[in-house]
Motif scaffolding. Structure first.
Motif, mmCIF file in Angstrom:
data_model
loop_
_atom_site.group_PDB
_atom_site.id
_atom_site.type_symbol
_atom_site.label_atom_id
_atom_site.label_comp_id
_atom_site.label_asym_id
_atom_site.label_seq_id
_atom_site.Cartn_x
_atom_site.Cartn_y
_atom_site.Cartn_z
ATOM 1 N N CYS A 164 1.151 6.014 -0.829
ATOM 2 C CA CYS A 164 1.255 5.658 0.599
ATOM 3 C C CYS A 164 0.046 4.836 1.011
ATOM 4 C CB CYS A 164 1.316 6.923 1.460
ATOM 5 S SG CYS A 164 2.798 7.889 1.172
ATOM 6 N N CYS A 210 5.378 0.016 4.749
ATOM 7 C CA CYS A 210 5.770 1.334 5.267
ATOM 8 C C CYS A 210 6.379 1.149 6.655
ATOM 9 C CB CYS A 210 4.517 2.229 5.356
ATOM 10 S SG CYS A 210 4.827 3.764 6.247
ATOM 11 N N PRO A 211 7.642 1.493 6.843
ATOM 12 C CA PRO A 211 8.259 1.278 8.162
ATOM 13 C C PRO A 211 7.487 1.930 9.304
ATOM 14 C CG PRO A 211 9.937 1.823 6.548
ATOM 15 C CD PRO A 211 8.618 1.994 5.862
ATOM 16 N N TYR A 212 6.878 3.090 9.034
ATOM 17 C CA TYR A 212 6.150 3.772 10.117
ATOM 18 C C TYR A 212 4.987 2.917 10.614
ATOM 19 C CZ TYR A 212 8.882 7.751 8.633
ATOM 20 O OH TYR A 212 9.934 8.572 8.317
ATOM 21 N N HIS A 249 2.679 10.172 -1.189
ATOM 22 C CA HIS A 249 3.225 9.270 -2.207
ATOM 23 C C HIS A 249 4.751 9.283 -2.101
ATOM 24 C CE1 HIS A 249 3.910 7.298 -5.993
ATOM 25 N NE2 HIS A 249 2.617 7.234 -6.233
ATOM 26 N N PRO A 250 5.391 8.108 -2.115
ATOM 27 C CA PRO A 250 6.855 8.085 -2.017
ATOM 28 C C PRO A 250 7.528 8.887 -3.127
ATOM 29 C CG PRO A 250 5.962 5.874 -1.774
ATOM 30 C CD PRO A 250 4.810 6.746 -2.151
HETATM 31 S S1 SF4 Z 1 6.357 7.679 1.721
HETATM 32 FE FE1 SF4 Z 1 6.477 7.643 3.933
HETATM 33 S S2 SF4 Z 1 4.361 7.336 4.652
HETATM 34 FE FE2 SF4 Z 1 4.432 6.858 2.465
HETATM 35 S S3 SF4 Z 1 4.699 4.629 2.472
HETATM 36 FE FE3 SF4 Z 1 6.733 5.563 2.303
HETATM 37 S S4 SF4 Z 1 7.496 5.720 4.396
HETATM 38 FE FE4 SF4 Z 1 5.294 5.323 4.509
#
Ligand code: SF4
Length: 475
Positions: free
Chosen positions: A355, A372-374, A443-444
């Protein structure tokens, strides 16, 4: 001299830096393991955890990454534990002294860690630690207690408190601002009369003031390190750890997690188990039948670690890029896929991106799908994307306010963790549990692996890797 005689107590104000030789590897791992704990403390603030919840999660993290047993513990290497605690603290001072914002966050997290250790310490050892330092508190005499009985009683929060029976200490009022703010102490002549049961406030305040002062001194000394090409990149990397936590490095081999997947399984896995970043990449790939370079890199490495073998990966990408001819695919894409599996070029075994890496590097442009969409989506787009990705797993528009508040505060991986909790509530995941033991998403692949574990209803361990062997000295 044995180390525990140099660090005789479990509780530590870190007055003196370590002066012995350490390897670069130790320099980094001590700091990373401590940062895992501090980053989880910081996430806990963002998640509004109560002190008891924070304590439980932190002690759990400490047990895993930063064990620090009492002096009476047997069958543990206390010297090694104290050395790790000591070295890690000082390396992080170097990383976090470099801006006011970083210093503030570091002091807050470190003071919380100290408080949790203090509150969970063995009583005898805690007293021995307190007696080993001069906190500059003056015991209140019997005469003073009698003279100010009414005032002490009025300041007490306990109805049953009897000032004559309680021990009090006098300290300069500036040293206990929290007690003053809560009107828990009687003030006289610039001194606060602190009851023994609130003594810990003096200790915590002292720890905080001490650390703030030391960090400022470290910041002034730091420019001398700027030319050290071994240390500065490590420090830069460490200071980003608060943004998205510190992930374990995930196995870069498809067989590493024993969960091989096939190209045919990816659509379903994506719907059920992927975090928003990977879900977005998958949906973009299906929609556009193409992904740009950084998108292919981010998604390809994630799929590799998820368990897609090289043959299945070539099949997956070939089918996905259905608008292009075989010739073009073989020339332009096959080599890169094989390269990411360590089969071409310098044959490096590339790990999937954490991440922190996704949040901090290769910022996406308007037509990119990686990132990262967030963090990288506009708020309105993020809300509709989340609903479209996760409403079938239980996310509703009523959940979005909480998620968006966390995003607004810059805690992107905490928002992702909350979405994980909501979308796995039907499998028994409760608010605050995160991806297990209260941990946040870092971590994804951790997100996807935990989601798959929950579906299978069993627990598995995670892997870590570390390297480096250059000897250096910190002084
Ligand atoms: S796992 Fe969640 S916080 Fe991490 S990069 Fe992907 S979307 Fe963003």
């Amino acid at each position: 001299m044995a180390l525990h005689s140099q660090i005789p107590h479990r509780l530590n104000f870190y007055d003196r830096p370590p002066l012995d030789d350490i390897t670069i590897e130790e320099f980094e791992t001590c700091a990373l393991d401590r940062l895992r704990v501090l980053a989880e403390i910081e996430s806990s603030f963002a998640r509004n955890r109560s002190y008891d919840e924070l304590k439980t999660v932190t002690l759990e993290q400490c047990k895993k990454y930063l064990p620090l047993n009492s002096s009476t513990a047997i069958a543990v290497d206390r010297d090694a534990e104290r050395r790790k605690d000591h070295v890690g603290h000082f390396v992080l001072r170097l990383a976090f002294c470099r801006s006011e914002e970083l210093r503030r966050r570091f002091v807050k997290a470190e003071t919380s860690l100290f408080r949790i250790r203090y509150d969970s310490d063995d009583r005898v050892e805690r007293d021995a630690f307190l007696n080993s330092r001069d906190f500059d508190w003056i015991p209140v005499t019997d005469e003073e207690r009698l003279e100010y009985r009414a005032e002490l009683s009025a300041a007490s929060t306990s109805k049953d408190a009897v000032p004559e029976k309680e021990r009090y200490y006098k300290v300069k009022w500036t040293r206990v601002p929290d007690l003053i703010e809560k009107r828990k102490v009687f003030l006289k002549g610039g001194l606060a009369f602190v009851p023994a049961r609130e003594q810990s406030s003096i200790v915590f305040q002292e720890f905080q003031t001490h650390l703030e002062r030391d960090l400022e001194m470290t910041a002034k000394a730091l420019p001398r390190l700027d030319e050290d090409t071994r240390i500065v990149p490590i420090l830069n990397n460490l200071s980003q750890g608060f943004l998205a936590g510190v992930s374990s490095e995930w196995s870069s081999s498809p067989a590493g997690n024993g969960n091989e997947i096939t190209a045919d399984m990816v659509d379903e896995l994506s719907r059920k188990h992927f975090p928003a970043c990977m879900r977005n990449l998958h949906d973009s790939l299906r929609r556009d039948r193409h992904l740009k370079h950084f998108g292919r890199l981010q998604y390809g490495l994630f799929l590799k670690v998820l368990g897609l073998s090289i043959d299945e990966a070539i099949l997956f990408w070939r089918r996905s890029f259905s608008n292009i001819q075989d010739d073009k695919f073989n020339k332009e894409y096959r080599y890169n896929i094989r390269h990411s599996y360590g089969l071409e070029g310098k044959r490096a075994n590339y790990p999937a991106r954490s991440c922190q890496q996704i949040l901090m590097s290769d910022q996406p442009g308007a037509s990119d799908s990686h990132g990262c969409p967030y963090r990288h989506f506009a708020p309105d787009n993020l809300q509709s994307a989340l609903l479209s990705m996760y409403s079938s797993q239980g996310l509703t528009s009523a959940d979005l306010a909480e998620v968006m508040n966390t995003v607004k505060a810059g805690h992107y991986h905490v928002a992702c963790t909350r979405v994980f909790e909501i979308t796995h509530a039907s499998q028994g995941v409760k608010k605050g549990e995160g991806v297990g033991g209260g941990e946040s998403v870092t971590h994804p692949n951790q997100y996807a692996a935990r989601s798959r574990e929950l579906e299978r209803g069993k627990d598995e361990g995670f892997k870590t890797e570390a390297d480096g062997d250059v000897v250096m000295q910190i002084s």
